[in-house]
Structures are given as C-alpha cells and as structure tokens.
Motif scaffolding. Structure first.
Motif, PDB file in Angstrom:
ATOM      1  N   VAL A   1     -99.700  20.020 -26.197  1.00 59.22           N
ATOM      2  CA  VAL A   1    -100.131  20.711 -27.413  1.00 59.22           C
ATOM      3  C   VAL A   1    -101.281  19.955 -28.067  1.00 59.22           C
ATOM      4  N   VAL A   2    -101.151  18.638 -28.124  1.00 59.91           N
ATOM      5  CA  VAL A   2    -102.203  17.819 -28.738  1.00 59.91           C
ATOM      6  C   VAL A   2    -103.497  17.924 -27.939  1.00 59.91           C
ATOM      7  N   GLU A   3    -103.375  17.897 -26.607  1.00 59.04           N
ATOM      8  CA  GLU A   3    -104.560  17.858 -25.761  1.00 59.04           C
ATOM      9  C   GLU A   3    -105.200  19.222 -25.541  1.00 59.04           C
TER      10      GLU A   3
ATOM     11  N   ALA B   1    -101.757  26.637 -23.884  1.00 57.94           N
ATOM     12  CA  ALA B   1    -101.897  25.859 -22.651  1.00 57.94           C
ATOM     13  C   ALA B   1    -100.679  24.972 -22.425  1.00 57.94           C
ATOM     14  N   ALA B   2    -100.124  24.407 -23.496  1.00 55.29           N
ATOM     15  CA  ALA B   2     -98.947  23.544 -23.357  1.00 55.29           C
ATOM     16  C   ALA B   2     -97.764  24.316 -22.803  1.00 55.29           C
ATOM     17  N   ALA B   3     -97.577  25.533 -23.309  1.00 53.69           N
ATOM     18  CA  ALA B   3     -96.474  26.354 -22.813  1.00 53.69           C
ATOM     19  C   ALA B   3     -96.627  26.637 -21.327  1.00 53.69           C
ATOM     20  N   ALA B   4     -97.860  26.922 -20.897  1.00 55.17           N
ATOM     21  CA  ALA B   4     -98.093  27.225 -19.483  1.00 55.17           C
ATOM     22  C   ALA B   4     -97.905  25.997 -18.598  1.00 55.17           C
TER      23      ALA B   4
ATOM     24  N   GLN C   1     -91.564  15.631 -23.903  1.00 53.26           N
ATOM     25  CA  GLN C   1     -92.710  14.727 -23.976  1.00 53.26           C
ATOM     26  C   GLN C   1     -93.958  15.417 -23.455  1.00 53.26           C
ATOM     27  N   GLY C   2     -93.823  16.093 -22.315  1.00 54.27           N
ATOM     28  CA  GLY C   2     -94.978  16.770 -21.729  1.00 54.27           C
ATOM     29  C   GLY C   2     -95.486  17.899 -22.593  1.00 54.27           C
TER      30      GLY C   2
ATOM     31  N   GLY D   1     -88.460  16.995 -32.112  1.00 54.45           N
ATOM     32  CA  GLY D   1     -89.702  16.735 -32.827  1.00 54.45           C
ATOM     33  C   GLY D   1     -90.658  17.911 -32.750  1.00 54.45           C
ATOM     34  N   ALA D   2     -91.770  17.763 -33.440  1.00 53.03           N
ATOM     35  CA  ALA D   2     -92.761  18.837 -33.512  1.00 53.03           C
ATOM     36  C   ALA D   2     -93.324  19.161 -32.134  1.00 53.03           C
ATOM     37  N   GLU D   3     -93.457  20.466 -31.846  1.00 50.27           N
ATOM     38  CA  GLU D   3     -94.109  20.991 -30.638  1.00 50.27           C
ATOM     39  C   GLU D   3     -93.335  20.715 -29.352  1.00 50.27           C
ATOM     40  N   THR D   4     -92.088  20.256 -29.452  1.00 48.40           N
ATOM     41  CA  THR D   4     -91.337  19.940 -28.224  1.00 48.40           C
ATOM     42  C   THR D   4     -90.467  21.094 -27.755  1.00 48.40           C
TER      43      THR D   4
END
Length: 339
Positions: free
Chosen positions: A33-35, A40-43, A27-28, A70-73
């Motif tokens: 990724v969207v935000e 940055a999401a990976a970090a 979820q995080g 799901g996508a980007e998870t």
C-alpha cells in the motif's frame, strides 16, 4: 515485497504454519500500500490471501479481514485473486463454523448470502438481513441451477472454475419471432420504483444496457435488440435467475452474493412499479428500504421472461426481458462481454 511466489511461503503452507503466513500477508499488504497504493497492494497479495482463505483453519482464515494487524493490513470486500477472498472463504466452511468468528461487517453479510446460495438455511441461525433479503433460497431460486454451479469452484493453488454467463445458451426451445416496431415500444414509464429497478438491473451487469417500457416483454426487447426478427422465446424466470445472479460476478472482484442481493433489490422495486404513475406520496409509501418477500414471490410467480439471440454474442452474454403482466411494465437487460 512479500508475495506467495516466494519459496519460503510455499514451504510454510506445506507445513501448515498459518500464523506465519498471515503475518507475511499482512506485512506484504501494508508495504505494498505504501509503495504502490491500495489497488496494487490488493492485487500483489491476493494469491497468498487466496491460499489462506482456501486452506487455513477458519479460526485463522477469517483474520484476513480483521484490522487488528494495523492500518492497511486487512483484506477488503474487493480484494480478489480468481474471485473475492471472502467468497473463497465462504465456499470452504459452513455458516456454523464461520458465524462465531466473523465480526459484523460487509464481509459477514456477503459470506452469509454465499452460504445461502450454496444451500444452507440460515433463516433461524443468523441475524436477519438488514434489507430483508431471505437467508435461505426461495424455491424459484433453487429450481434453475445445480447447487455445485451457484458459486465459483475455487482451486487450492489459485484460480477457479465457473459457469459461463450465457442467456440464451442455445437455440433450443426458441423460434423465429418478429418484435413489434419501435414506435409501439415508445411508452416508457417513470417513477421512483422504475428508477430503482433500472438502477438495480444496471448494477447487476454494468456492461449491459437496460430499459423499461409500458407493455409486454417483446416490446421491451425491441428497445435493445439489433433486429426486429430474432430467434427468441419465453422461459420460466427460474431458468433466467442464475444468469442474472452470475451477471454481477463477471468481474473477479465481485461474487455471486452481490448478484443475489442486487437482484432482490431490483425485484422488490419491480414488484410495485406498475403503480409508478400514481402520486409521489403513494409511490414513496413503501420507501423504508425494506424488501417484502411476499411481494417478490408474487411477482416471480406471475412474471413472463423473454430471451433472444443476437448475431454476435460475446462469451458472456445476457439478453432477457422481464414482464410484469399485472403492472403492464417490462424491463430489458441486454449486453455481451468477451472474457
């Protein structure tokens, strides 16, 4: 934003509630990724990913890399905290435990080669490597370093310990050497195998310079050394091998499996580079992409390695020339990087 710093997530870890932690990670990561974008999401989610890869049961930990959420998870090959999440996972469980759980993907291959670095013999229990890199260490790979120092030592709460990349590490065994004049180092061979070898060595250490010369190792060193008079000397390739593998893992997004695979590619190209001046047809005859283990072993057996000190070396430094006396060609890698 959900990250491991949340007190509720720490409590879940202490209670072993791994499915809930995996759901929080997914979820995080998707929200980040969207935000903020993929990097940055990976970090942002890497600390929680590190915890799951390190401490969760393997049946759940491998799901960090599954896309069924799901996508980007899903974590990718480059997701890292103190090191790549797949390398954290690979240090925690044997290939016997992980093989039935990991799907065919770049992560599976990197985990397999990490287990090989850690001493497992996967030559009979795993699918062959697509490039032909052996799934067990050759004797010269194992000879130069202790098993416990081949991959970062990861810590349960985050962070890692790893050996510094230093070649040479000291003046021991070295002496005053005068390198040949630059004019004697001018013959630089060309050809597809030379180009592939240089590309492979450059990929190992992007922060270092590489070059090739027709001649001996000191002539190659003269291309990049700052002075003609250096403190240097020869050493067995087995003692240079650990530093060459570690060079690829200086960046935390890369692991030592990257170094092993890259070095095997470079050595395979170097093994035939003495024929670089022959017709293109002859030079390209080997070009199926496969690696001949016997050719690489023969090259390592005859290779001469020269290392030298530079006056101001960073905490990571690598100064080595690799000579193939049968082909009359030598390569050099030289550079340093502060932590």
């Amino acid at each position: 934003m959900i990250t491991y710093e949340d007190g509720g997530l720490r409590a879940l870890a202490e209670d072993g509630r791994w499915p809930e932690l995996l759901a929080a990670y997914r979820q995080g990561r998707a929200a980040a990724v969207v935000e903020a974008g993929e990097e940055a999401a990976a970090a942002l989610t890497a600390p929680l990913g590190h915890l799951i890869a390190y401490a969760a049961p393997p049946e759940l930990a491998v799901r960090l890399f599954d896309r069924d959420g799901g996508a980007e998870t899903a974590a990718g090959v480059a997701d890292h905290d103190a090191g790549p999440l797949w390398e954290v996972l690979a240090t925690r469980h044997s290939w016997l435990r992980l093989a039935p759980l990991l799907g065919p993907s770049p992560v599976r291959r990197l985990v397999a080669h990490t287990r090989a670095l850690l001493g497992e013999d996967l030559s009979y229990g795993a699918e062959p490597d697509p490039e032909g890199v052996p799934l067990r260490l050759e004797p010269w790979e194992a000879a130069g370093w202790d098993e416990t120092a081949r991959v970062r030592e990861y810590l349960p709460g985050g962070g890692a310990r790893s050996a510094l990349l230093t070649l040479p590490a000291s003046r021991e065994g070295l002496g005053e050497v005068e390198l040949p004049p630059a004019a004697q180092s001018a013959g630089r061979p060309a050809g597809p195998r030379v180009a592939r070898a240089l590309a492979g060595l450059g990929a190992l250490a992007p922060w270092a310079a590489t070059a090739c010369v027709r001649g001996q190792a000191p002539a190659a060193a003269a291309l990049l050394a700052r002075d003609r008079r250096v403190v240097g000397g020869y050493l067995p390739f087995a003692l240079a091998y650990p530093a060459l593998v570690r060079a690829a893992a200086v960046e935390r997004s890369r692991g030592c499996a990257h170094g092993r695979l890259g070095l095997w590619r470079a050595l395979a190209a170097m093994a035939g580079a003495g024929d670089a001046d022959r017709a293109d047809g002859a030079a390209g005859a080997e070009g199926t992409g496969g690696i001949d283990r016997r050719e690489v072993n023969a090259l390592v057996a005859r290779m001469r390695c020269f290392t030298w000190q530079e006056p101001s070396a960073g905490l990571h430094h690598l100064h080595v020339a690799l000579e193939d006396p049968a082909g009359g060609v030598a390569w050099v890698v030289s550079g340093s990087q502060d932590l």
